[in-house]
Design a protein around this motif. Sequence first.
Motif, mmCIF file in Angstrom:
data_model
loop_
_atom_site.group_PDB
_atom_site.id
_atom_site.type_symbol
_atom_site.label_atom_id
_atom_site.label_comp_id
_atom_site.label_asym_id
_atom_site.label_seq_id
_atom_site.Cartn_x
_atom_site.Cartn_y
_atom_site.Cartn_z
ATOM 1 N N LEU A 27 0.372 -0.945 -0.011
ATOM 2 C CA LEU A 27 -0.224 -0.001 -0.127
ATOM 3 C C LEU A 27 1.239 1.416 -0.183
ATOM 4 O O LEU A 27 1.668 1.468 0.758
ATOM 5 N N ILE A 28 0.971 1.817 -1.165
ATOM 6 C CA ILE A 28 1.645 3.792 -1.000
ATOM 7 C C ILE A 28 0.698 5.243 -0.843
ATOM 8 O O ILE A 28 0.278 4.704 -1.845
ATOM 9 N N PHE A 29 0.905 5.883 -0.538
ATOM 10 C CA PHE A 29 -0.216 6.650 0.033
ATOM 11 C C PHE A 29 0.841 7.691 -0.375
ATOM 12 O O PHE A 29 2.011 7.955 -0.791
ATOM 13 N N ILE A 80 3.281 -1.263 4.134
ATOM 14 C CA ILE A 80 2.822 0.456 3.529
ATOM 15 C C ILE A 80 3.690 1.807 3.751
ATOM 16 O O ILE A 80 4.795 1.249 4.697
ATOM 17 N N PHE A 81 3.857 2.593 2.749
ATOM 18 C CA PHE A 81 4.826 2.834 2.515
ATOM 19 C C PHE A 81 3.286 4.299 2.138
ATOM 20 O O PHE A 81 3.015 4.692 1.806
ATOM 21 N N ARG A 101 6.427 1.399 6.692
ATOM 22 C CA ARG A 101 7.510 0.293 6.469
ATOM 23 C C ARG A 101 8.843 2.014 5.969
ATOM 24 O O ARG A 101 10.394 1.638 6.730
ATOM 25 N N ALA A 102 8.172 2.673 5.399
ATOM 26 C CA ALA A 102 8.976 3.329 4.659
ATOM 27 C C ALA A 102 8.854 4.583 4.368
ATOM 28 O O ALA A 102 7.821 4.676 3.954
ATOM 29 N N VAL A 103 9.207 5.957 3.492
ATOM 30 C CA VAL A 103 8.910 7.243 3.610
ATOM 31 C C VAL A 103 9.862 7.811 2.310
ATOM 32 O O VAL A 103 11.051 7.150 2.706
ATOM 33 N N ALA A 104 9.411 8.646 1.928
ATOM 34 C CA ALA A 104 10.530 9.274 0.517
ATOM 35 C C ALA A 104 9.358 10.489 1.042
ATOM 36 O O ALA A 104 8.851 10.367 -0.030
ATOM 37 N N CYS A 105 10.766 11.061 1.273
ATOM 38 C CA CYS A 105 10.008 13.143 1.187
ATOM 39 C C CYS A 105 10.794 13.740 -0.067
ATOM 40 O O CYS A 105 11.894 13.784 0.043
ATOM 41 N N TYR A 106 10.720 14.447 -0.671
ATOM 42 C CA TYR A 106 10.747 15.662 -2.335
ATOM 43 C C TYR A 106 10.721 16.487 -1.794
ATOM 44 O O TYR A 106 9.305 16.842 -1.601
ATOM 45 N N ASN A 126 12.786 1.689 -6.547
ATOM 46 C CA ASN A 126 14.242 0.681 -5.335
ATOM 47 C C ASN A 126 13.866 0.310 -4.288
ATOM 48 O O ASN A 126 14.293 -0.266 -3.466
ATOM 49 N N PHE A 127 14.535 1.635 -3.789
ATOM 50 C CA PHE A 127 13.784 1.735 -1.635
ATOM 51 C C PHE A 127 13.232 1.601 -1.209
ATOM 52 O O PHE A 127 13.022 0.186 -0.214
ATOM 53 N N PHE A 128 11.740 1.607 -1.779
ATOM 54 C CA PHE A 128 10.240 0.648 -1.112
ATOM 55 C C PHE A 128 10.310 -0.709 -1.449
ATOM 56 O O PHE A 128 10.072 -1.037 -0.597
ATOM 57 N N MET A 129 11.489 -0.815 -2.939
ATOM 58 C CA MET A 129 11.363 -2.417 -2.888
ATOM 59 C C MET A 129 12.127 -3.417 -2.420
ATOM 60 O O MET A 129 12.494 -5.231 -2.096
ATOM 61 N N ARG A 130 13.303 -2.835 -1.427
ATOM 62 C CA ARG A 130 14.237 -3.748 -0.285
ATOM 63 C C ARG A 130 13.412 -3.887 0.613
ATOM 64 O O ARG A 130 14.359 -4.480 1.101
ATOM 65 N N PHE A 131 12.182 -3.897 0.975
ATOM 66 C CA PHE A 131 11.538 -3.940 2.516
ATOM 67 C C PHE A 131 10.202 -4.874 1.676
ATOM 68 O O PHE A 131 9.781 -5.358 0.142
#
Length: 302
Positions: A80-82, A156-157, A180-185, A297-302
Motif C-alpha cells: 500500500l503506497i500513499f 505500507i509506504f 515501513r518506509a517514506v520518501a520525502c521530496y 528501488n528503496f521501497f522494494m528493498r523491504f
Amino acid sequence: MRKTLVIFILLASIFSCEAQPGISVEVARSLNNAPTPSAGYGKDLGDFKSGIYTITSAGLERQYTIDIPKNYDKNKTYRLIFTMHMMGGSMKTMVDNNYYGLKTYAEKDNVPVIFVAPQGYTDQTPWRTRDDKDHIFFADMLKLFKDKLSIDTSRIFCCGFSFGAMFTYSLSLEFQSDLRAVACYAPANWNIYLPENKHKPLAYFSTTGTQDGLCKYVNSDEKREGGKYCVLTHAEDNGLKQLPELPLATTPTHVTTELKGLPAEYPVMFGSFVGGHTDNAKDPGSEVNWIAKETWNFFMRF
C-alpha cells in the motif's frame, strides 16, 4: 526433553505469526519478511473498487482516490503506497502523474500495489498546519483499508513532494509502527503540524536541491530546520550515534548517500542535486527521473 519441546513450540509460534492477521508489524521488520496480511485478507471487494471516496474524519468530510489493480486477488497481499500532493496540486495530480511515477514501475515490474491519493485543502493550506486532523484522516484510512483490502501491513509506504513531503515527514514522526518506509521530496520541518516524535525506527529517503529556496536544505541550524535535519532526525531515531556531514552535489549529476552504521532494516538515504524545488530531476544525458526510480528501488528493498 519437555523444556526443549516448549522452547521449540515458542520459537515456531513466533516465526509463523508473521503470516497471520492481527500480529504486530514489529514482528515483521526483518528484510524480505513474509507478508503480514490485514483483516481484509480473503474478503471479497464487493462494491469497493478503484475510484473517489468520501469519509467523515475528525468532523470533516474528506476525500481520497484509491487505485486497486484490475486483477485484484483477495487471497494475495498487496503493498500500500500513499502519495501526498503538493501545493497547487490535488489527488487528481497524483493520478495524472501515475502516483509520482511509482505506478509505472509497479506495472513494469509486475508488483502488486494499491495506491492511494488523499485530498488535502481543508484549512486554506494543502495540509493542515495547526492540528492533527490530517493525522486522524490518515489513521482512519489505514483502518478502513486494512479491514476491506488484503494489505501487507508490513509494507505500507508514503511519499510526497513539497507540502506533500512536509506532511509525509510529519506522519513519519508518529506512524513509524505503521509505515515501513517514506520518501520525502523537498521536505521541510516548519510551517506544518508536527506531532511529538515517537523516536521509533523507520526507513527514510529524502531529496533536496542545492538551490531550493522554498524548502531549504538548511533553514536554521539553531532550530534544526531544513531537509538536512529531517534526514538526521531519522538517522538518530534509527540508532546512529555519531551524525555525519551529508555530501552535497556540486556537479549536475546527483549524489545519493546511504548513511553508514544503521541496521539494514532501517536505512536512511539522502539524494542531493544541483537544482531547485522539484520532484523531477534528471542527470545529464538521461531521460529518467532518478527521484522516482530511487524511491521505487528503496521501497522494494523491504
